[in-house]
Design an enzyme around this catalytic site. Sequence first.
Site, PDB file in Angstrom:
ATOM      1  N   ASP A   1      -8.735   3.808  -3.372  1.00 13.87           N
ATOM      2  CA  ASP A   1      -9.874   4.054  -2.480  1.00 13.87           C
ATOM      3  C   ASP A   1     -11.046   4.652  -3.243  1.00 13.87           C
ATOM      4  OD1 ASP A   1      -8.118   3.149  -0.621  1.00 13.87           O
ATOM      5  OD2 ASP A   1      -7.733   5.087   0.312  1.00 13.87           O
TER       6      ASP A   1
ATOM      7  N   ASP B   1       0.835  -1.190   0.000  1.00 14.81           N
ATOM      8  CA  ASP B   1       0.000   0.000   0.000  1.00 14.81           C
ATOM      9  C   ASP B   1       0.878   1.251   0.000  1.00 14.81           C
ATOM     10  OD1 ASP B   1      -2.311   1.474   0.013  1.00 14.81           O
ATOM     11  OD2 ASP B   1      -3.038   0.725   1.934  1.00 14.81           O
TER      12      ASP B   1
ATOM     13  N   GLU C   1       2.889   6.838  -2.479  1.00 20.44           N
ATOM     14  CA  GLU C   1       2.683   8.112  -3.182  1.00 20.44           C
ATOM     15  C   GLU C   1       3.091   9.315  -2.339  1.00 20.44           C
ATOM     16  OE1 GLU C   1      -0.742   5.196  -3.674  1.00 20.44           O
ATOM     17  OE2 GLU C   1      -0.016   6.429  -2.003  1.00 20.44           O
TER      18      GLU C   1
END
Length: 780
Positions: free
Chosen positions: A520, A454, A457
């Site tokens: 998401d 995950d 970024e």
Amino acid sequence: MKFTNGYWLMRDGVDALFARDAYELHPDPERETISVLAPTRPITERANTLNQPAFHVELSTPIEGVIRVRATHWRGGPQGIGFPITQDEPGGRDYVHITTHGDGDGETGERGATAALSSGGLTATVVKGPEWNLTFTDERGNTLTRSQGKSLARFALNKLANVSAEPVGEFGVTRTGLANDESRTFTSIQLSLGVGETVYGFGERFAAFVKNGQSVDIWNEDGGTASEQGYKDIPFYMTSGGYGVFVNDRGHVSFEVGTVNTEAVQCSVPGETIDFCVIYGPTPKQILDRYTRLTGRPAQVPAWSYGLWLTTSFTTKYDEATITSFVDGMASRGIPLSAFHYDCYWMREFHWTDFEWDSRFFPDIEATLKRLHEDKGLHLCAWINPYIGQSGAMFDEGMRNGYLVRNPDGTVWQTDNWQAGMGLVDFTNPDARAWFKGKVVSLLKQGIDAIKTDFGERIPRDVVWFDGAPKLSMHNWYTELYNQTVFEAIEETYGTGKACLFARSATAGGQQFPVHWGGDCESTFNGMAQTLRGGLSLTSSGFGFWSHDIGGFEGAFPDPAVYKRWLAFGLLSSHSRLHGSTVYRVPWLFDEEDERQGRRIEPGQSAVDVCRTFTLLKLSLIPYLYQAGLEAHRHGTPVMRSMFVEFPDDPACRTLDRQYMLGPSLLVAPVFTYSGEVTYYLPAGGWTNWFTGERVHSEHGVWRTEHHGFDSVPLWVRDGSVIVTHPGATTPDYDYTADPDVRVFLGDQDEASATVTRIDGGSVVFTARREGEEIKVMRS
């Protein structure tokens, strides 16, 4: 970035230099290059050469069908850092040709002379003369795109420049590009668009699938799926004109797609050099084949990964008893699971990521993982991120050994955004990579099969990297090093072809480390539609495998109707995962919600029924999907692909973003409505409905509007297909060639075949042949 004020003027504070003359041409057959000296005004006499800026442009060909252009104003000025790309050795390559016409030897005499570099059907021609003209043509001489007139430029921002002095947030971009500390100079190219030419790609973009009219910043952000930002920004696009463009710069690349110039795509980068490749097709599949050869092929994924994944979800409360109840609950309802995923809270809160199981909830985790493996037949995945909370033991270890990214003053960079006091692993440090990889290997040895990587970024701007990389060049590149490190750990542990990530962020080349999921998304029909748009953009950018959170991630309790419609979509995707934020995604909870709301559930329409129906359907199709995955690995053709990628010659397919092809033969049109109404398009030819056997044949394509129950979806098979299935399969990893059910869809054809490859690598070809009134199927 937008440097101009309309078509004629510059924005305040912007000074521009444009290549205006191809003054010298220097073909070099030995190096297989053409060099061009391009002054920024026409040279009509010797005096014009004084006080005269110029661009140095070099044309080369790294691989067949690809021409690379590197244009530089000041060679000693700031330069972008490129991606690792495949480069065939020059000299003796039979697909490379350099031709000259007229005075192409570099002298200043004859205007109108040309030098051309050809590679695999693609030719770049530079015309010597008082107007800049670089044209790309195909093997028939048709113009694909060109840089002409005021299109190659260097922009400098002076004191009056109206750009932001600060970025948006600790990691981000401003509305007009990056802040002033990125660069005071930018190099830009405009590549022409033809009338009606449409543009696709740029990685995972959730807005309109066709990118014409959009401004796109290649700068990874954790922005959700309902924004203009993306987790996987790729400086690559392809067009309906038969070519692609890859800007070879791992920093901030800005694209203006038919905006500042409605007749062109403008690409700009910080610094004094722009480096880009034009990639010839002419079909989208051929473009992707060459692009993934250039930047890296998607790895082969293990067969088990195609099955259904179930997760703990994000902020839910769970322990061993909860997890066991989910696994047993799916089994008792006849829904086969292939993988179970432990999300963030397998580690103690405030400690992420320290690779230590929270003993309060998992007191004997190795025994638990062994039981799930051996008794339940599951593969197991665990969540990590590259951020190291200071409450965990890894923080002190990383700080002590110099494994964490540092501030310019030498202190460790930290933030409270996500985990309190967290630091960031410096993957440019080989020792830090080995350290992090060792933690992953230890987790794998406990019984974990795959890793969800995950984040990646949120990369700070003003920090110092171990290898001395320019600070802003690492923002997009960081995720590559992160995912590569983890992928290598899995591959070294389990072997080639058996490694699998579930990654959120990526950059160019990231397709080598599958699988990627869409981030998401909102738990709504809009969230479902924008997720599909993002996936189709990503798979149009070299990524072979893609997944998303079935039912959506964000929101309180998702509407059961949305969840059920998403099940059909998710289980007819390359990879399928049930995951959410605050609510477990097991299907019986949604049936209980329907009951609480007093909604009547028709037979076969419950969430449990729908989940079972489409899980079993997908498992029966694994021989077909596994073969499609091998094509992604070998040639870069994505498992899920847009209608444009599969039918580029059908104008009606260019804008379709609510349906897709799953492999070469299956058309899927998800339902995005409560009512079950769906409108979709069948291209010209013959099609058979998978569920009903209905036949449709059209010479010009046909639009259809239908109503579907939750247990159905438009799923059509293209004529000329042979699809090998195994009805009743309950796992994704079986012998695909043993006693299969071979479904034949010849249409008007007399013969068709399908190759089926087993997990062990052996393959069988199933051929269906019409013999009189009978169709015979043979295997070889």
